[in-house]
Design an enzyme around this catalytic site. Structure first.
Site, PDB file in Angstrom:
ATOM      1  N   PRO A 251       0.890  -1.409  -0.088  1.00  0.00           N
ATOM      2  CA  PRO A 251      -0.062   0.312  -0.065  1.00  0.00           C
ATOM      3  C   PRO A 251       0.902   1.030   0.055  1.00  0.00           C
ATOM      4  CG  PRO A 251       0.034  -1.041   2.090  1.00  0.00           C
ATOM      5  CD  PRO A 251       0.899  -1.891   1.464  1.00  0.00           C
TER       6      PRO A 251
ATOM      7  N   CYS B  89       2.642   2.329   9.895  1.00  0.00           N
ATOM      8  CA  CYS B  89       3.057   3.695   9.643  1.00  0.00           C
ATOM      9  C   CYS B  89       3.505   4.658  10.890  1.00  0.00           C
ATOM     10  CB  CYS B  89       1.662   4.533   9.354  1.00  0.00           C
ATOM     11  SG  CYS B  89       2.114   6.323   8.704  1.00  0.00           S
TER      12      CYS B  89
ATOM     13  N   LYS C  26      -0.175  -5.482   8.991  1.00  0.00           N
ATOM     14  CA  LYS C  26       1.177  -5.064   8.580  1.00  0.00           C
ATOM     15  C   LYS C  26       2.071  -4.289   9.760  1.00  0.00           C
ATOM     16  CE  LYS C  26       3.525  -2.294   4.976  1.00  0.00           C
ATOM     17  NZ  LYS C  26       3.595  -1.291   4.146  1.00  0.00           N
TER      18      LYS C  26
END
Ligand SMILES: Cc1cc2nc3c(=O)[nH]c(=O)nc-3n(C[C@H](O)[C@H](O)[C@H](O)COP(=O)(O)O)c2cc1C
Length: 209
Positions: free
Chosen positions: A21, A105, A143
């Site tokens: 992504p 992130c 993730k």
């Protein structure tokens, strides 16, 4: 690397090559092109679970799909287990086969909100989120990174927890939060993670073009 089909939950993917992504890049046109070029699966950019619940127009735009897409994987981020589950149950995510949860992130705006990589420092909350999302009936994947700091790698332990909470696949980014997008890649921790779980582990391949 060996190309092989991959089972995730109820799905069988034609191969184990995923397109990571990427905010601002992996929109429906880009993903359709990657499927045409042979990708086994592509993931949307991360979308806010809150944005989905409050029907944010931009969030819905980010989830547009192309009819050529073979498998649909949406990535969401957030830190409230109930809101995350409600997002998984939302109309906007109905067409998606798999929901990937972003726990990697490193961007400060996300981290300081308690989202993305911050969840690696709150493993109980991270487990709760995965369990809650699994209750939606969707296939859930996660993730995350090798860790937060380079001197404290936690991916193997964290991955085990995610598997026990119900995740069906893990994607690991070998850099830490501290390493952002250019730090050291911790291959040994990736190997340790692979040994510690039964579910498939995808390694983010770092390409310099
Ligand atoms: C512009 C950009 C946007 C990204 N957006 C996302 C995202 O939405 N979700 C995610 O999990 N990773 C995101 N990533 C991370 C990539 O998926 C991938 O893990 C990483 O870029 C690969 O390694 P490297 O950039 O550290 O070399 C993004 C990366 C870049 C460069």
């Amino acid at each position: 690397m060996k190309l092989k089909s991959l089972d995730i939950g109820r799905l069988t993917l034609r191969n184990n090559i995923f397109v990571s992504p990427m905010a601002g890049y992996t929109d429906y046109a880009f993903r359709a092109l990657c499927y045409k070029l042979g990708a086994g699966a592509c993931v949307t950019e991360m979308v806010s679970a809150k944005g989905l619940i409050y029907k944010n127009e931009n969030t819905e735009f980010l989830l547009r799909r192309d009819k050529e897409e073979k498998v649909s994987i949406a990535q969401i981020f957030g830190c409230d287990p109930d809101i995350m589950r409600m997002a998984c149950e939302s109309e906007a995510l109905k067409p998606f086969d798999i929901i990937d949860i972003n726990m990697g992130c490193p961007v400060n705006k996300i981290y300081s909100n308690g989202e993305g990589s911050r969840l690696m420092e709150k493993p109980y909350l991270a487990e709760k989120i995965v369990k809650s999302c699994c209750n939606s009936g969707k296939t859930i994947t996660v993730k995350f990174r090798a860790g937060i700091r380079d001197n404290e790698l936690i991916a193997a332990d964290f991955g085990k927890r995610m598997e026990q909470a119900g995740a069906k696949l893990i994607t690991v980014h070998g850099r830490t939060k501290e390493g952002m997008y250019s730090g050291k890649v911790h291959y040994d921790e990736i190997a340790k993670l692979k040994k510690s779980v039964q579910i498939p582990v995808l390694q983010v391949v770092i390409l310099v073009v």
